[in-house]
Design an enzyme around this catalytic site. Sequence first.
Site, PDB file in Angstrom:
ATOM      1  N   SER A 216      -3.940 -32.400  12.641  1.00  0.00           N
ATOM      2  CA  SER A 216      -5.066 -31.489  12.400  1.00  0.00           C
ATOM      3  C   SER A 216      -4.773 -30.401  11.378  1.00  0.00           C
ATOM      4  O   SER A 216      -5.674 -29.642  11.018  1.00  0.00           O
ATOM      5  CB  SER A 216      -5.515 -30.850  13.716  1.00  0.00           C
ATOM      6  OG  SER A 216      -4.484 -30.056  14.260  1.00  0.00           O
TER       7      SER A 216
ATOM      8  N   LYS B  79      -9.176 -23.685  19.533  1.00  0.00           N
ATOM      9  CA  LYS B  79      -8.815 -23.266  18.170  1.00  0.00           C
ATOM     10  C   LYS B  79      -9.772 -22.194  17.653  1.00  0.00           C
ATOM     11  O   LYS B  79      -9.345 -21.201  17.045  1.00  0.00           O
ATOM     12  CB  LYS B  79      -8.824 -24.483  17.247  1.00  0.00           C
ATOM     13  CG  LYS B  79      -7.725 -25.498  17.543  1.00  0.00           C
ATOM     14  CD  LYS B  79      -7.841 -26.712  16.647  1.00  0.00           C
ATOM     15  CE  LYS B  79      -6.737 -27.730  16.933  1.00  0.00           C
ATOM     16  NZ  LYS B  79      -6.842 -28.942  16.105  1.00  0.00           N
TER      17      LYS B  79
END
Length: 800
Positions: free
Chosen positions: A702, A745
């Site tokens: 990611s 996140k």
Amino acid sequence: MSAVLSGKSSKILPVVAIRDGLVYPKTEAPLIFGRPKTVKAFEEAVKSDKELIILLQKDSKVDDPKGSDLHKIGVVVTIERFVSLEQGELQVLLRGSRKVRVTQFLTDDPFLRAAYEEVPDIEVDNDDIRAIMKHLFAQMKKGINLGKNIDFIALMGLFSDLSPNDFSYQVAAVLDVKPEVKQELLEEENVQKRLESEIEHMAREITVLELEKKISKKTQQKFEKGMRENVLREKMKEIESELGEDKEGEEMSEYRRKIKQAKMPKHIEEKSLKELDRMEKMSQYNPEASYVRTYLDWLVALPWSKKNESPVVIAEAEKVLDQDHFGLKKIKERIIEYLSVMKLRELKQKKEGDTTDGKKRDIKPPTILCFVGPPGVGKTSLGRSIARALSREFSKISLGGIRDEAEIRGHRRTYVGAMPGRIIQAMKTAGTKNPVFMLDEIDKIGRDFRGDPSSALLEALDPEQNHSFSDHYLEVEFDLSDVLFITTANVLDTIPPALLDRLEVIHFPGYTQDEKFSIAKNYLIPKQMEAHGIDTYGLTFEDDAAQVIIRRYSREAGVRELERQIAAVCRKIARMIAEQKEDIKDLPQRKVITENDVVKFLGPYKYNEQLAEKKDEAGMSTGLAWTQAGGEILFIEVSAVPGKGHLILTGQLGDVMKESCQAALTYVRSRWQKLGLPEKFYEKIDIHIHVPEGAVPKDGPSAGLAITTALISALTKVPVRRDVAMTGEVTLRGRALEIGGVKEKVIAAHRAGIKTVILPKDNRKDLVELPKKTTDDLKFMFVEHMDEVVNVALTKKLPL
């Protein structure tokens, strides 16, 4: 026969070797002859004057001794009587005649012969000798009284009027000593010394006899005591029976009553009664009886039929969950749905009742819930709230570190100290058939040579099987289908696939700062003030004081560290009040705890308020990462230095993250012209990609967008905006691919002061899970290609 050796005064007689006994002069002893040579020597002696020489072997293990294997000092014996036995053996009564020394061994075939000479003893008959004899005779009588075994003929010999020499031989014949000692006594020519030596040996023998008698007496006393107690117990039983106070019978009746009241399934009740019959036939002092009694105690204590019949009230359940936990909206909704299914299932079961064949309809229970999330987010406490909402008993079983399968299934009754497993123990503690079971830390179960506990859980956590859970100790099936099982874990990776397949996973995300503030204000601060005894002083925390603890003294997905810091503040205040000090101005009077008070109590800030960079920099981008403790921001640093085209990767990166770096470089090389770079720019430079906090392992795809952005920035010298964070996987063609952990996140970005978050377009759906406050404060950019990222993240647009 007796013969005279030519030229000498010695005589010749057949020799018989004996292994471990001696016949002394003037004594009689029965012996058994069996060796061929011995039998032939005996037959030869019988034909002549019935005399033999008896010599002791040096080593009793030698079967066919020669002259060198025998002692030289022996005894000439006379054959008194003999009897033939089976297999050619002879039982012979011998009488010692005189002590001799063998001067020469002659023929060895068919038996051993020897020349001998008599050996006189040095004998003096005086008062000293008589005193020694008297003392030795007294010792012999003491030994006899202590149980020393003496042949009747030998005993009569001792009581005869004997010379000192003959008395000495009579005593030596009955001493219980080794063959070597018997030989030493025979060889001793001085009668007084021999008597003194016999006194020493007899003293040792008396000591041993006294110890034997003492041990025997103790054993006899114990035996008599046991017999006496048994007789008294039997008499007591008879007396109690006559008075109608049969306690043992009352105990059995009580067990029968408890078995009846337990309302066990029929086959289990039959087994219980069978075990009770076994115990009834045993003595109550039989160790096996205590094992059976413990087993029956477990069987009658289990809730075979006792259930909590409180109905599920959905509105009340919602109220309880909201009282105990702030936020967690999606999780609460899932729990309410779960409880709704339970309610409808119960209603259906009551409505339909029994079927026409008399059997209850088998309605499968709902699935098993598994709460997964970082530490401190309320997984365990939520399970307790569910039990309170259902008005059921709550039982928590901690599985962390368990390595033995017997912890789950129990030990078999054949082992000493055996007991049921934790599930059955918890059922007994709960006291009902349908408690709420919290299986905590299911991801931390170990395994070793004692078995795999997670495999033992498969049966308990499978709705298709747990109606007949088998515990090794109980040896009967127990129905767990009414138990509401809830499991907790921090990660799913360590849970075996077969076990995970039986669980419905509910993910717990980390809390936002606003959620933490509400939790601290409404739950943690009142709780800690009460725990520290300062709630009666009317003190309150300012909002800024709570916020500074959240921002500057704790950083986690849950609220445990936050609670510890609040507790630290409460302790300081409690000490100040207890000591009646007013170090912090007039705190007891103003009743308010301010931000400055918190800083004085807790010391310097532990964390920076804003984690975002202070200024825009080339070669540095802000990424977003997911960890077990929630989300974090991640800085990617790229530096281009003169070199030979090497790609240097540091920061303890995993294999997947290294591949993302290589993919980013390949993408940039493929876009060299649009980025305004020389065609072979990479040949004369080394590119160093570093992710700070090098001690922390990092991995995953990611960070692809952030790595590529930092690389482009470093090569084009265009700074990256400090208030922009991004996450997403990048391909060689520059496509932005979907990733996971969006909620954690984005919350981390919001906490760090980020203003814009770049996400792959396919992750737009994940914004539904985010709190409204977070989505209102952040600007989201959804991209499909790397070119879109560059135009948003860099301070200057590039001609892509």
